[in-house]
Design an enzyme around this catalytic site. Structure first.
Site, PDB file in Angstrom:
ATOM      1  N   ASP A  28      39.036  39.403  -1.501  1.00  0.00           N
ATOM      2  CA  ASP A  28      39.016  39.309  -0.042  1.00  0.00           C
ATOM      3  C   ASP A  28      38.903  37.842   0.364  1.00  0.00           C
ATOM      4  OD1 ASP A  28      38.168  41.558   2.378  1.00  0.00           O
ATOM      5  OD2 ASP A  28      37.889  39.428   2.793  1.00  0.00           O
ATOM      6  N   ILE A  29      39.640  37.481   1.407  1.00  0.00           N
ATOM      7  CA  ILE A  29      39.665  36.079   1.857  1.00  0.00           C
ATOM      8  C   ILE A  29      38.346  35.665   2.505  1.00  0.00           C
ATOM      9  CG2 ILE A  29      40.540  36.391   4.230  1.00  0.00           C
ATOM     10  CD1 ILE A  29      42.629  34.193   3.534  1.00  0.00           C
ATOM     11  N   ASN A  84      37.295  51.637   5.401  1.00  0.00           N
ATOM     12  CA  ASN A  84      37.149  51.701   6.848  1.00  0.00           C
ATOM     13  C   ASN A  84      38.400  52.357   7.419  1.00  0.00           C
ATOM     14  OD1 ASN A  84      34.720  50.226   6.679  1.00  0.00           O
ATOM     15  ND2 ASN A  84      35.837  48.289   6.716  1.00  0.00           N
ATOM     16  N   GLY A  90      36.026  50.508  11.885  1.00  0.00           N
ATOM     17  CA  GLY A  90      36.042  49.055  11.708  1.00  0.00           C
ATOM     18  C   GLY A  90      37.235  48.538  10.933  1.00  0.00           C
ATOM     19  N   GLN A  91      38.321  49.340  10.884  1.00  0.00           N
ATOM     20  CA  GLN A  91      39.517  48.891  10.147  1.00  0.00           C
ATOM     21  C   GLN A  91      40.285  47.857  10.960  1.00  0.00           C
ATOM     22  OE1 GLN A  91      42.272  52.056   9.120  1.00  0.00           O
ATOM     23  NE2 GLN A  91      43.577  50.702   7.931  1.00  0.00           N
ATOM     24  N   HIS A  97      43.068  50.321   2.394  1.00  0.00           N
ATOM     25  CA  HIS A  97      42.467  49.482   1.348  1.00  0.00           C
ATOM     26  C   HIS A  97      41.038  49.924   1.071  1.00  0.00           C
ATOM     27  CE1 HIS A  97      42.031  47.609   5.326  1.00  0.00           C
ATOM     28  NE2 HIS A  97      40.841  47.180   4.932  1.00  0.00           N
ATOM     29  N   HIS A  99      37.442  48.544  -0.172  1.00  0.00           N
ATOM     30  CA  HIS A  99      36.632  47.360  -0.408  1.00  0.00           C
ATOM     31  C   HIS A  99      35.755  47.643  -1.623  1.00  0.00           C
ATOM     32  CE1 HIS A  99      37.143  45.394   3.655  1.00  0.00           C
ATOM     33  NE2 HIS A  99      37.428  46.640   4.001  1.00  0.00           N
TER      34      HIS A  99
HETATM   35  P1  5GP Z   1      39.144  46.039   7.230  1.00  0.00           P
HETATM   36  O1  5GP Z   1      38.296  45.464   8.320  1.00  0.00           O
HETATM   37  O2  5GP Z   1      40.539  46.348   7.711  1.00  0.00           O
HETATM   38  O3  5GP Z   1      38.502  47.210   6.530  1.00  0.00           O
HETATM   39  O4  5GP Z   1      39.228  44.934   6.112  1.00  0.00           O
HETATM   40  C1  5GP Z   1      40.240  43.982   6.068  1.00  0.00           C
HETATM   41  C2  5GP Z   1      39.814  42.934   5.073  1.00  0.00           C
HETATM   42  O5  5GP Z   1      40.943  42.148   4.762  1.00  0.00           O
HETATM   43  C3  5GP Z   1      38.730  41.986   5.591  1.00  0.00           C
HETATM   44  O6  5GP Z   1      37.607  42.027   4.718  1.00  0.00           O
HETATM   45  C4  5GP Z   1      39.427  40.615   5.591  1.00  0.00           C
HETATM   46  O7  5GP Z   1      38.559  39.558   5.219  1.00  0.00           O
HETATM   47  C5  5GP Z   1      40.543  40.819   4.586  1.00  0.00           C
HETATM   48  N1  5GP Z   1      41.729  40.016   4.823  1.00  0.00           N
HETATM   49  C6  5GP Z   1      42.385  39.850   6.012  1.00  0.00           C
HETATM   50  N2  5GP Z   1      43.442  39.064   5.862  1.00  0.00           N
HETATM   51  C7  5GP Z   1      43.488  38.712   4.545  1.00  0.00           C
HETATM   52  C8  5GP Z   1      44.382  37.901   3.780  1.00  0.00           C
HETATM   53  O8  5GP Z   1      45.363  37.338   4.272  1.00  0.00           O
HETATM   54  N3  5GP Z   1      44.105  37.769   2.460  1.00  0.00           N
HETATM   55  C9  5GP Z   1      43.032  38.389   1.874  1.00  0.00           C
HETATM   56  N4  5GP Z   1      42.848  38.199   0.556  1.00  0.00           N
HETATM   57  N5  5GP Z   1      42.168  39.172   2.569  1.00  0.00           N
HETATM   58  C10 5GP Z   1      42.395  39.320   3.889  1.00  0.00           C
END
Ligand code: 5GP
Length: 111
Positions: A28-29, A84, A90-91, A97, A99
């Site tokens: 994750d970034i 999520n 919170g998606q 995906h 986590h």
């Molecule tokens: P969500 O909130 O949709 O469950 O999680 C999305 C996740 O994707 C977040 O933890 C966010 O930091 C990660 N993320 C968003 N954009 C990027 C990206 O460009 N590269 C990577 N490696 N992670 C990302």
């Protein structure tokens, strides 16, 4: 095309830690734990709400892959696997995906 589809297509870089024909795992970034890896299906499924019975094998493969990555990363003391879903879940990224979070004790319930 979602940001994760671009990572699958190698159009944007990611720190990939695992790949097979069905799924991809990368760091994750913006990590929320010492180890924070996203495990995604290569199929562009938006979220849990969009799954059908045809996706059973894909989702099974992703969960097994997450378990393999956790072992590979040395998360021997446990970890958390989270999906999520939708606005209330919170998606933020519209590509399903998992986590994989580890390297510290997690609190419960989640916020
Ligand atoms: P969500 O909130 O949709 O469950 O999680 C999305 C996740 O994707 C977040 O933890 C966010 O930091 C990660 N993320 C968003 N954009 C990027 C990206 O460009 N590269 C990577 N490696 N992670 C990302």
């Amino acid at each position: 095309m979602s940001i994760f589809a671009k990572i699958i297509a190698r159009e944007i870089p990611a720190d990939i830690v695992y790949e097979d024909d069905v799924c991809l795992a990368f760091r994750d970034i913006a990590p929320r734990a010492p180890t924070h890896i996203l495990v995604i299906p290569k199929k562009p499924i938006v979220g849990l709400s969009d799954l059908t019975v045809e996706d059973e094998a894909i989702m099974g493969r992703c969960v097994v892959a997450a378990s393999e990555v956790a072992r590979q990363q040395g998360l021997d003391n446990g970890y958390r696997l989270v999906v999520n879903c939708g606005d209330d879940g919170g998606q933020e990224v519209p590509h399903l995906h998992f986590h994989l979070l580890g390297g510290r004790a997690m609190s419960w319930p989640p916020g």
